[in-house]
Write an enzyme that holds these catalytic residues in place. Sequence first.
Site, PDB file in Angstrom:
ATOM      1  N   PRO A  71      -7.019  -0.275  -7.558  1.00 17.28           N
ATOM      2  CA  PRO A  71      -5.759   0.471  -7.411  1.00 17.28           C
ATOM      3  C   PRO A  71      -4.672  -0.225  -8.225  1.00 17.28           C
ATOM      4  O   PRO A  71      -4.178  -1.290  -7.843  1.00 17.28           O
ATOM      5  CB  PRO A  71      -5.477   0.406  -5.903  1.00 17.28           C
ATOM      6  CG  PRO A  71      -6.339  -0.655  -5.346  1.00 17.28           C
ATOM      7  CD  PRO A  71      -7.401  -1.008  -6.340  1.00 17.28           C
TER       8      PRO A  71
ATOM      9  N   ASP B 189      -3.918  -5.540  -9.469  1.00 16.75           N
ATOM     10  CA  ASP B 189      -4.714  -4.911  -8.412  1.00 16.75           C
ATOM     11  C   ASP B 189      -3.877  -4.951  -7.137  1.00 16.75           C
ATOM     12  O   ASP B 189      -3.619  -6.026  -6.596  1.00 16.75           O
ATOM     13  CB  ASP B 189      -6.022  -5.708  -8.248  1.00 16.75           C
ATOM     14  CG  ASP B 189      -6.984  -5.058  -7.258  1.00 16.75           C
ATOM     15  OD1 ASP B 189      -6.514  -4.334  -6.370  1.00 16.75           O
ATOM     16  OD2 ASP B 189      -8.192  -5.312  -7.393  1.00 16.75           O
ATOM     17  N   HIS B 190      -3.488  -3.800  -6.682  1.00 15.47           N
ATOM     18  CA  HIS B 190      -2.567  -3.750  -5.550  1.00 15.47           C
ATOM     19  C   HIS B 190      -3.232  -4.183  -4.239  1.00 15.47           C
ATOM     20  O   HIS B 190      -2.559  -4.376  -3.217  1.00 15.47           O
ATOM     21  CB  HIS B 190      -1.994  -2.334  -5.413  1.00 15.47           C
ATOM     22  CG  HIS B 190      -0.600  -2.303  -4.852  1.00 15.47           C
ATOM     23  ND1 HIS B 190      -0.009  -3.390  -4.241  1.00 15.47           N
ATOM     24  CD2 HIS B 190       0.338  -1.309  -4.813  1.00 15.47           C
ATOM     25  CE1 HIS B 190       1.213  -3.068  -3.843  1.00 15.47           C
ATOM     26  NE2 HIS B 190       1.453  -1.815  -4.183  1.00 15.47           N
ATOM     27  N   ARG B 191      -4.547  -4.360  -4.279  1.00 14.94           N
ATOM     28  CA  ARG B 191      -5.212  -4.897  -3.077  1.00 14.94           C
ATOM     29  C   ARG B 191      -4.944  -6.395  -2.957  1.00 14.94           C
ATOM     30  O   ARG B 191      -4.959  -6.961  -1.871  1.00 14.94           O
ATOM     31  CB  ARG B 191      -6.732  -4.680  -3.158  1.00 14.94           C
ATOM     32  CG  ARG B 191      -7.144  -3.215  -3.108  1.00 14.94           C
ATOM     33  CD  ARG B 191      -8.615  -3.060  -3.382  1.00 14.94           C
ATOM     34  NE  ARG B 191      -8.989  -3.610  -4.695  1.00 14.94           N
ATOM     35  CZ  ARG B 191     -10.233  -3.702  -5.139  1.00 14.94           C
ATOM     36  NH1 ARG B 191     -11.232  -3.282  -4.383  1.00 14.94           N
ATOM     37  NH2 ARG B 191     -10.476  -4.196  -6.332  1.00 14.94           N
TER      38      ARG B 191
ATOM     39  N   VAL C  92      -2.303  -8.045  -4.771  1.00 11.85           N
ATOM     40  CA  VAL C  92      -0.927  -8.438  -5.072  1.00 11.85           C
ATOM     41  C   VAL C  92      -0.002  -7.290  -4.684  1.00 11.85           C
ATOM     42  O   VAL C  92      -0.322  -6.130  -4.944  1.00 11.85           O
ATOM     43  CB  VAL C  92      -0.798  -8.695  -6.596  1.00 11.85           C
ATOM     44  CG1 VAL C  92       0.614  -9.067  -6.953  1.00 11.85           C
ATOM     45  CG2 VAL C  92      -1.773  -9.773  -7.047  1.00 11.85           C
TER      46      VAL C  92
END
Length: 645
Positions: free
Chosen positions: A441, A617-619, A621
Site C-alpha cells: 500500500p 509502504d504504509h504498513r 511507515v
Amino acid sequence: MAVEKIQVPDIGEEGSVEVIEVLVSPGDEVSENDSLIVLESDKAAMEIPSPKSGVIKEVLVKVGDQVSQGVEIVSIDMAGDSSAEEVAQPAPEEAAGEKPAATAESSTQDAPASADSQIMPVTVPDLGGDSDVEVIEILVAEGDEISKDDGLVTLESDKAAMDVPSPAAGKVKVIKLKVGDKVNEGTLILELETSGEAGTASAAPAEEKPAAKAEVPAPAASGQPELMAVKVPDLGGESDVEIIEILVSEGDKVSKEGGLITLESDKAAMDVPSPADGKVKSIKVKVGDKVSEGSHIIDLETEGAAPAPVAETPASPKPTAAATPTPEPAKTAPALAARTDNGSSAGADVYAGPAVRKMARELGVNLTKVSGTGSRGRIVKEDVDAYVKGILQGGGAAQAAGLPGIPDIDFSQFGEIEEVEMSKLHRVTAQNMQRNWLNVPHVTQFDEADVTELEEFRAEQKALAEKKGIKLTPLPFIVKACARALQEHPQFNVSLHSSGTKIIQKKYVHIGVAVATPAGLMVPVVKNVDRKTIWEIAADIAELGAKAKDRKLTKDDMQGACFTVSSLGNLGGTAFTPIVNAPEVAILGVSKASIKPVYINNEFVPRTMLPFALSYDHRAVNGVDGGMFCNTLATFLNDIRLLAL
Ligand code: CAO
C-alpha cells in the site's frame, strides 16, 4: 432367440483380476460397448464392454470374484436374433417416443431407410500404451451436432494430452463420462445419433489392432545391473518427430514411467516415459533431433529385473473383432496425433508438454499466464516453478484477488506491428514491479531540497574530482543524505515479516541505486553507506553503474539493500512516483534540480531546488514519519556540512 455367453476378453494381465463392480442385472437391455463389469488389478481398473446388443439373461460373476481371460461374465439374448415376442415388446425409450438404441428392432421392424438415424456408441480408442487416463474436459454437450473428427473429450495422462475425435458426423445423444473419470481403451464415451448411412458404414467390424511390438528387449531377471536400450515407442503413425526437451541427464536416477524426453509434432507433444526404474547411462539424442518409432534414445542401467516393454500395448479390454459389429472407433493413436492446444484447465493455446501440463494442473496453474523460456517460447517446468514462486511471494495477488486479466488484442488490425521477445531481466523486473505494486500500500510524498550550496560545493570540487577520476554528481550526496535520514528514522530501515506480526529492524545501511541499462533495470547496492565518504560513495556508484551496463554485476552486488534511490535527475521532470522495491519499505525518486525563485527574508531569491518524492509502504511507515523523513533529507541536502558530523 440366440443366447451367447460373454467372456472376459484379453485384458493383458497375467493371472486373475478382481471383479469390483457388476454393472448389469438380468433383464437389463444393453447396447454393444455398454459396460458389463469393472475389473481391477494392481495396475489398472477396466470396464469390460458388451460386444453385443441384447438383453442380459444371467450374470455369471459377482463382486469379489477373481477372473481371467475366457471366464464367462454374462449370458445375453442376442438382439439380432430377437423373437417376434421381443419385437412386440418395445424398449422403454421407444415407449417414451424416443428413438431406440441401434438394435435389431430398429433395423428390421422399422426397416430404416439409409437416411434413418442410428445410435453409434463411441468408445475410447487405443491409447497407445496408456491406461486409466483421466478425462480432463468434455468438449461436447448432449444435443450438439458434430462433424466427423470433432473433438469429443480431452484425455490427459502424465505422458500426453489428447482429444478423442468423433468417428462420424451426428448428434450427441448421451454422454457417458464426466470430467475426472479414468478411462481405458474401449470405455464408452457417448452415444452418437448418426444418419443411417453413417451407421451402416461404421458398422463394419472393427479391425483388430495388433499389439504394438515391444521396443525394448526385456532383460532377464538376473538381479544384476543390465543395460537397456530405450527406444521411441509407437508414435501413432508419426515419424521424424522433433525432440524438444531432454528431461534427464546422464547419471540421473529415473523411475518407471518418469519422462525421459519430450517429442513434439505439429499436432501434439508427448513425453516418452522410462520403461523401468534405473539410472541414465548415456543419452543418445539431443534437442532438435528427429526421431521415429524404434529410434534409440537412452541407455538405461536397470537392476536386472525384467521391466515392462515401453511400447507394449496396454492391458485393455477389447472385444474380439468377429464378435463386435461395433462402429469403428477413431483409429487415431492419440498419444501423438492429438491436439494439445485445446482449452483445458491446464491452459488453453499454450505451448507446453504433457508433463508440464500435468504439473500445472496439479498446482492449479493456468498455463496461459506463464511465460515460456524454452525454445520458441515453450513453457518448461522451471517456468511453472518460477510462476508459482512468484505467486507465493505475492506476484499472484491479482489472480488471487480475482482481478480480470488484460486481454490480448490483435493490434495488427490497426497497423503494422512486430512481436519482440522481452529479455529475461525485463520479465523479472515486470513481475517484481507488479508484485510490489499489488502488495505494497503505497503513499508518495513530494518535497524539494535547496541544493544551492551543495551545487556550489560540487562545482568547486570539479577539478579535484577529475584528478581522482571520479564524476561528482548530486547522486552520492543524495545517497549519503538518505543514509543519515535512515539512521534518524530507523522505521524506514525495516522489512515486514510475512507473518504480519513482526518487523525486521536493520542495523546496517546499504542503499540500492537504480540503473537503467539496455537489458533492463538493475539495482546494484552501495554497502555501508553510513560509513563511507562522498568520494567513496561516488566511486562505488560509478563502478556499480558501469558493471550494470556491462552486465557484470555479481549476486552480492545486487543484494542487501535497505532502501533505494532512483534518480531521473539527468533527464529532467519535476516529479514521479517510484514503486517501493519490496521487501524494502521505502524508495526515493529524484528529479532534476533547477533554479527557482524562492521567497526568503521578504524577497524572491534564485535558489537551486532539487525535487524528490518519497514512496513508502504504509504498513510499515505512517504519514508523519514520511513527512519527517522528507524534512530530514531536505535539511541534510540543504546544508551538506551536517553530513560530515
Ligand atoms: N539534477 C540535475 N542534474 C543532475 C541530477 C539532478 N538530480 N542528477 C544528475 N544530474 C546530472 C549530473 O550532474 C550529470 O551532469 P554533469 O555531467 O554536467 O555533472 C548528468 O546529470 C548525468 O549524470 P549521470 O546520470 O551520469 O550520473 P548520476 O550520478 O546521476 O547517476 C547512475 C549514476 C549510475 C545512476 C547513472 O549512470 C545512470 O544510469 N543514470 C541514468 C538514470 C537512471 O537509470 N535512473 C534509473 C531510473 S529508473 O527507475
